[in-house]
Scaffold this motif. Sequence first.
Motif, PDB file in Angstrom:
ATOM      1  N   GLN A   1       0.814  -1.215   0.000  1.00 10.48           N
ATOM      2  CA  GLN A   1       0.000   0.000   0.000  1.00 10.48           C
ATOM      3  C   GLN A   1       0.851   1.270   0.000  1.00 10.48           C
ATOM      4  N   ILE A   2       2.022   1.204   0.636  1.00 10.15           N
ATOM      5  CA  ILE A   2       2.923   2.363   0.694  1.00 10.15           C
ATOM      6  C   ILE A   2       4.297   1.883   0.223  1.00 10.15           C
ATOM      7  N   PRO A   3       4.592   2.001  -1.066  1.00 12.37           N
ATOM      8  CA  PRO A   3       5.832   1.424  -1.613  1.00 12.37           C
ATOM      9  C   PRO A   3       7.117   1.991  -1.016  1.00 12.37           C
ATOM     10  N   LEU A   4       7.094   3.263  -0.616  1.00  7.93           N
ATOM     11  CA  LEU A   4       8.316   3.893  -0.116  1.00  7.93           C
ATOM     12  C   LEU A   4       8.370   3.778   1.406  1.00  7.93           C
ATOM     13  N   LEU A   5       9.253   2.888   1.889  1.00 10.03           N
ATOM     14  CA  LEU A   5       9.342   2.600   3.323  1.00 10.03           C
ATOM     15  C   LEU A   5      10.784   2.662   3.799  1.00 10.03           C
ATOM     16  N   VAL A   6      10.939   3.003   5.085  1.00  7.27           N
ATOM     17  CA  VAL A   6      12.206   2.815   5.783  1.00  7.27           C
ATOM     18  C   VAL A   6      11.876   2.158   7.119  1.00  7.27           C
TER      19      VAL A   6
END
Length: 353
Positions: A153-158
Motif C-alpha cells: 500500500q505504501i511502496p516507499l518505506l524505511v
Amino acid sequence: MERQITLKDIAKEAGVAVSTVSRVVNRTQKNAASPQVQEKIWALVKKYNYVPNPVARSLKMASTTPAKRAKQTNKILCIMEDCASPLAQTFFNSIRLSLKETLAHTDYTFATLLVKNTETDDELQERFLQENSLGAIVLGNFTPDTLAAIQKQIPLLVCTGLTPVEDAYNQVISLLTTATTKALRYLHANGHKKIAYLGTVENASYKQVYAPNIKEKFGTDTLNEFSIECQADAASAYEALKEKIVCNSLPFSAIVCENLPIALGALKILNEHNISVPQDLSVLCLEENEQAAYFLPSLTTCKIPTQQLGKISIKILLDQIENGQDIPLKIELPVQMVERTSCQNISPSFPIH
C-alpha cells in the motif's frame, strides 16, 4: 429539489481549476494555492455550505494505485507497532518524536498510525487509503507478511529500530544485541567475570548474547543461577532480586539490567538490604535517557542513538521521494557507553578508593 453545489461550480466562480479547489478543500497539499486564492475558495465553500462527497472521494482513491495516490499528498506516515510492551512503546516513541522534529523543518506533514501484526490485508488497505501518504517510517517488530502488506500500500518505506529486516527494505537500525555485547565487554574490562542478567529472557539480547556468553564460560548451571527473570517493570525486578538476596544467592559482582524501570527496582532492593552500589555490586543498564543521571548512584548505561535513527530514516525516505533512490540501504548506528557511577573497576591492579 435544489441542486447540490459541486467543486466545478466553486472553481468556475473562483476562476481557478477544479484540481486547485480539490487540493485546497481536501487539504492534500500544504501549499495548494496562494493565500489569496485559498481565502477566496473557502469563502465560496462557506457561502454555498459545500460539503465534500466522501463516497465519491473514496471511490476515486480506491481506483488509483498507491504510487499515484502518493503524488496527491505531502504526508509522511509513522507506522508504529501497536504492542503491549511498555519498553518497546517508550523506545519507539522517542524515535517518533525525532521523526516529527526533523520533518517540522520541511514542507512535509506528519502523522502516526498504530498497526497490529494481526490486521488483514483488507484492513490495512482501508486504513492506508484514508491516510493517503507519500511514504512511511516503520517502527516495530512486524512479521514479514505484515511488512509486505504495508509496502504493497505504501511502496516507499524505511524500517527503523532494533531488529534487522529483509535486505529488500531500507533500514536504519541500532541492535540491542550490540548493546549487550558492549555492556559485557565493558564489565569484563573492569574486572567483572561473573555477571548476572536481570530482565525478560525471551528477547534477543538474552538469547543471542548473554546466555551463550555465560554458558560458554561457566556452564548451564551458572547460567541458570545468574539469570534473574522478571517482567519489564520496577516492581517485578524488585521482587525477583529480593528472592536472590533473601536466599543469600548473589554469587556475581555485576548485574546487567534490561531497562531503566528494572534498574530502579534493583537499586531499591539493594539499598534496603545495605548492599552498596558500586562498592559491593556494579549495576549497568541497557537503556539510556536523561533520567539515568538522577538515579542514586547515577547509572552507567548503553545509549541507543534514537535521535539519529529518526533523522537518518527521514533523510533516506526523502531521498526516495525526491530523487528516486531505489537501492535498498542498510545502516547500523553504533551503541555508546555512558559511564557514570554505578559500576566499579575491580581489577586487581586497579586502585579502589
